[in-house]
Design a protein around this motif. Sequence first.
Motif, PDB file in Angstrom:
ATOM      1  N   TYR A  72       0.835  -1.207   0.000  1.00  0.00           N
ATOM      2  CA  TYR A  72       0.000   0.000   0.000  1.00  0.00           C
ATOM      3  C   TYR A  72       0.867   1.253   0.000  1.00  0.00           C
ATOM      4  CZ  TYR A  72      -4.055  -2.841   1.385  1.00  0.00           C
ATOM      5  OH  TYR A  72      -5.074  -3.747   1.427  1.00  0.00           O
ATOM      6  N   GLU A  75      -2.574   6.928   0.195  1.00  0.00           N
ATOM      7  CA  GLU A  75      -3.765   7.116  -0.641  1.00  0.00           C
ATOM      8  C   GLU A  75      -3.658   8.392  -1.478  1.00  0.00           C
ATOM      9  OE1 GLU A  75      -3.995   6.498   2.685  1.00  0.00           O
ATOM     10  OE2 GLU A  75      -5.512   4.948   3.039  1.00  0.00           O
ATOM     11  N   LEU A 276     -11.568  17.441   4.291  1.00  0.00           N
ATOM     12  CA  LEU A 276     -12.701  16.623   3.858  1.00  0.00           C
ATOM     13  C   LEU A 276     -12.304  15.710   2.695  1.00  0.00           C
ATOM     14  CD1 LEU A 276     -15.792  19.033   3.868  1.00  0.00           C
ATOM     15  CD2 LEU A 276     -14.830  17.701   5.740  1.00  0.00           C
ATOM     16  N   ARG A 279     -10.153  12.954   3.848  1.00  0.00           N
ATOM     17  CA  ARG A 279     -10.933  11.905   4.504  1.00  0.00           C
ATOM     18  C   ARG A 279     -11.662  11.053   3.470  1.00  0.00           C
ATOM     19  NH1 ARG A 279     -12.022  10.083  10.073  1.00  0.00           N
ATOM     20  NH2 ARG A 279     -12.779   8.071   9.428  1.00  0.00           N
ATOM     21  N   ARG A 280     -12.208  11.709   2.442  1.00  0.00           N
ATOM     22  CA  ARG A 280     -12.901  10.975   1.376  1.00  0.00           C
ATOM     23  C   ARG A 280     -11.933  10.007   0.692  1.00  0.00           C
ATOM     24  NH1 ARG A 280     -13.121   8.573  -3.477  1.00  0.00           N
ATOM     25  NH2 ARG A 280     -15.263   8.299  -4.070  1.00  0.00           N
ATOM     26  N   GLN A 281     -10.774  10.511   0.328  1.00  0.00           N
ATOM     27  CA  GLN A 281      -9.834   9.682  -0.425  1.00  0.00           C
ATOM     28  C   GLN A 281      -9.239   8.563   0.426  1.00  0.00           C
ATOM     29  OE1 GLN A 281     -10.856  10.305  -3.395  1.00  0.00           O
ATOM     30  NE2 GLN A 281      -8.855  10.532  -4.374  1.00  0.00           N
ATOM     31  N   THR A 282      -8.935   8.839   1.689  1.00  0.00           N
ATOM     32  CA  THR A 282      -8.358   7.776   2.514  1.00  0.00           C
ATOM     33  C   THR A 282      -9.404   6.704   2.833  1.00  0.00           C
ATOM     34  OG1 THR A 282      -8.740   9.142   4.483  1.00  0.00           O
ATOM     35  CG2 THR A 282      -6.539   9.172   3.566  1.00  0.00           C
ATOM     36  N   THR A 283     -10.679   7.052   2.783  1.00  0.00           N
ATOM     37  CA  THR A 283     -11.737   6.091   3.101  1.00  0.00           C
ATOM     38  C   THR A 283     -12.210   5.307   1.885  1.00  0.00           C
ATOM     39  OG1 THR A 283     -12.471   7.583   4.858  1.00  0.00           O
ATOM     40  CG2 THR A 283     -14.005   5.846   4.215  1.00  0.00           C
ATOM     41  N   LYS A 284     -12.192   5.932   0.706  1.00  0.00           N
ATOM     42  CA  LYS A 284     -12.793   5.297  -0.469  1.00  0.00           C
ATOM     43  C   LYS A 284     -11.815   5.040  -1.606  1.00  0.00           C
ATOM     44  CE  LYS A 284     -17.533   7.123  -0.259  1.00  0.00           C
ATOM     45  NZ  LYS A 284     -18.588   7.610  -1.168  1.00  0.00           N
ATOM     46  N   PHE A 285     -10.522   5.177  -1.341  1.00  0.00           N
ATOM     47  CA  PHE A 285      -9.545   5.052  -2.422  1.00  0.00           C
ATOM     48  C   PHE A 285      -8.254   4.515  -1.821  1.00  0.00           C
ATOM     49  CE2 PHE A 285      -6.432   7.259  -5.378  1.00  0.00           C
ATOM     50  CZ  PHE A 285      -6.748   6.512  -6.489  1.00  0.00           C
ATOM     51  N   ASN A 286      -7.478   3.786  -2.610  1.00  0.00           N
ATOM     52  CA  ASN A 286      -6.253   3.217  -2.066  1.00  0.00           C
ATOM     53  C   ASN A 286      -5.007   3.590  -2.853  1.00  0.00           C
ATOM     54  OD1 ASN A 286      -5.663   1.941   0.309  1.00  0.00           O
ATOM     55  ND2 ASN A 286      -6.938   0.167  -0.146  1.00  0.00           N
ATOM     56  N   GLY A 287      -5.092   4.720  -3.577  1.00  0.00           N
ATOM     57  CA  GLY A 287      -3.897   5.209  -4.260  1.00  0.00           C
ATOM     58  C   GLY A 287      -3.738   4.655  -5.663  1.00  0.00           C
TER      59      GLY A 287
END
Lengths: 405, 405
Positions: A72, A75, A276, A279-287
């Motif tokens: 990983y 993100e 915000l 938070r959106r990207q770290t929660t719904k995306f993995n880079g």
Amino acid sequence: MTKINENFLKLPGNYLFAEIARRVSAYSAEHPDKKLIRLGIGDVTRPLVPAITEAMHRAVDEMGRAETFRGYGPEQGYEFLRKCIVEKDYRPLGVELSPDEVFVSDGAKSDCGNIGDIFAADNIVAVCDPVYTVYVDTNVMAGRAGEYVDGRWTKLLYMPCTEDNHFTPMPPMERADLIYLCFPNNPTGATATREQLRIWVQYALKNESVILYDAAYKSYISQEDIPRSIYEIEGAKECAIEFCSFSKTAGFTGTRCAYTVVPKALRRGEAQLNALWNRRQTTKFNGVPYVVQRGAEAAYSEEGKRQLREVIAYYMNNARVIREGLAAAGLTVYGGVNAPYIWAKIPGGGSSWDFFDLLLKEANVVTTPGAGFGPSGEGYIRLTAFGDAMATREAVERIEAFLKK
Amino acid sequence: MTKINENFLKLPGNYLFAEIARRVSAYSAEHPDKKLIRLGIGDVTRPLVPAITEAMHRAVDEMGRAETFRGYGPEQGYEFLRKCIVEKDYRPLGVELSPDEVFVSDGAKSDCGNIGDIFAADNIVAVCDPVYTVYVDTNVMAGRAGEYVDGRWTKLLYMPCTEDNHFTPMPPMERADLIYLCFPNNPTGATATREQLRIWVQYALKNESVILYDAAYKSYISQEDIPRSIYEIEGAKECAIEFCSFSKTAGFTGTRCAYTVVPKALRRGEAQLNALWNRRQTTKFNGVPYVVQRGAEAAYSEEGKRQLREVIAYYMNNARVIREGLAAAGLTVYGGVNAPYIWAKIPGGGSSWDFFDLLLKEANVVTTPGAGFGPSGEGYIRLTAFGDAMATREAVERIEAFLKK
């Protein structure tokens, strides 16, 4: 029973490029002998440059060895790429950003769509007309567009882009909360001057709106005085989010890398939009894949920059061929100077789908009907400069011949 | 003024793994001489196997030549990969799918989060407790979770997973519209039997709910009779969406490829969920890099499968070492047989954050406190089998030595 998001059912069935594909394959099936030239979809055709493929090969090798393998990643993108963007895309423009104001992603389309997550459903949305359909459709899904009546969404604020305003609209009289701007523009190829962007920034600061600024085509700007970024305008960090992409800059439509800038100075109420979006990207995306980020980084090397300048020059020569050829044939044409798109007015004011069909059948050239981008696109067609140089020249000759008939 | 999505402000500040990272770096800063072993985050450590890196090298070369260059691919993934998935992941299980029921994406995390787009905000959501936090946080963002009171969201239906139910819950008495299930489970390592899944499918069919089935760890199932897919259960195509990933199967956490199955038979009201998800993905996503899809395809070749079996055996040997070592030291342990996670009960019923701190300071081993996954995770810690084999063995010895003190 599970309830679906009813907004999805409001979306009209046929996506523009699906309808084009349908008409093209129907024609091809009837005329298998005809050699079509496609100047429709805005997709690049030149291969990845050597600096980028070499970097990707090195990264694949790293992934194949235990000592250099990467699991990983962050993100938001690797620091090496975020730093490149800050130092090599923005600093030369006089714009200072910190790497944590840059979010690397898999595409400007994803980000332009997903950004809606951080905003409430009752914001008033303004879009240009004609417009890149993703801005509209994603707001329909989020419930911000109202109902589709006579080819328009009842709650959207449409800003017509016409010959009268040189396809660059002024702010509306009404208040808009979220404003999508795209310069250099898809589909018209228009740009905004520093003064025009200043007026927009002032409007957004006064109304506490947020400008969603799509700069995916900034590498195609050739005139010195045209801003490459909205952050070249004072105050923009307090009111704008900017979307950029390697798709058209580095030929990444099939390689997938983009970035979005959310300045820390951008606040609404108590909320910092950077936090915000983080938070959106770290929660719904993995880079983005490590291999792809190393490829994107190579676009900033001296070799990479030199090689990519040649690719852009190749496409912009196509743009010149289209622009000059169609003008010589008597068409009124826009764009193609600071953008890879040419926006051509249909002679005699015909319908854009009719003219699309005519060019398909008589010149065997695939274009995009302007009406597909919104009501004000009627009467125009879009041609793209991303084709093969020889094929582009031949397409223009065929259109010229057809128009002279 | 632009209104933000207020639901974001309800999210508690500290993400679990950020808090772990904070405690670990504070300890490391004070004790720079201590060599920590990390069995906390579920991230793979073995390199990509040769079959995959070779395929990626070939694909990079293709991208560097005009004749074989690829621009935009299908948003849903290339046919070559969707076919592999249908033929090699599902057909051997007796599950027939068509390639257009499979959507290739950049990650199960993205899909588990984004799937919410197609559902209304007022569905009742059921989650296991403990749970992978992404299911909860994305529903908070979408306004489905209510308020956060005493460590619980008021509108979520929590299904406790405890020793009593072997960490595999039965359906709730109440109606739930969207049900997140994850087997093999993260964090407990539990699996569901065919009979347990049959009860779930019957519940979902009866209530017209949708099961969101996360099968990201299916490759770690070693016992023959445990279902690899929920579609092995009759009726599941009418009530379940399944998320799968190459992250843990093929070491793709840094390479990014996953897929989600939305059967065409899955309808709610007038809507076919496959069509909704297709519309969502074509509007807000532009597909996975070509190079990555070729890498994923290689995971299905004979060479690729053989090489990956070795990698999984490597990790599952770690799981055995952890499981047997901790059991020998007197701990009650779960998981680790059909999953790369070991769920260990804290002796004497202490708090999981306290035990986390103890293991960090006394054994210099990083774990994950069970409470981070939800209230019912209290009293447990999670260990992952994804580490280096030697380091894993040493970590277990250190924990044993500490427990025997």
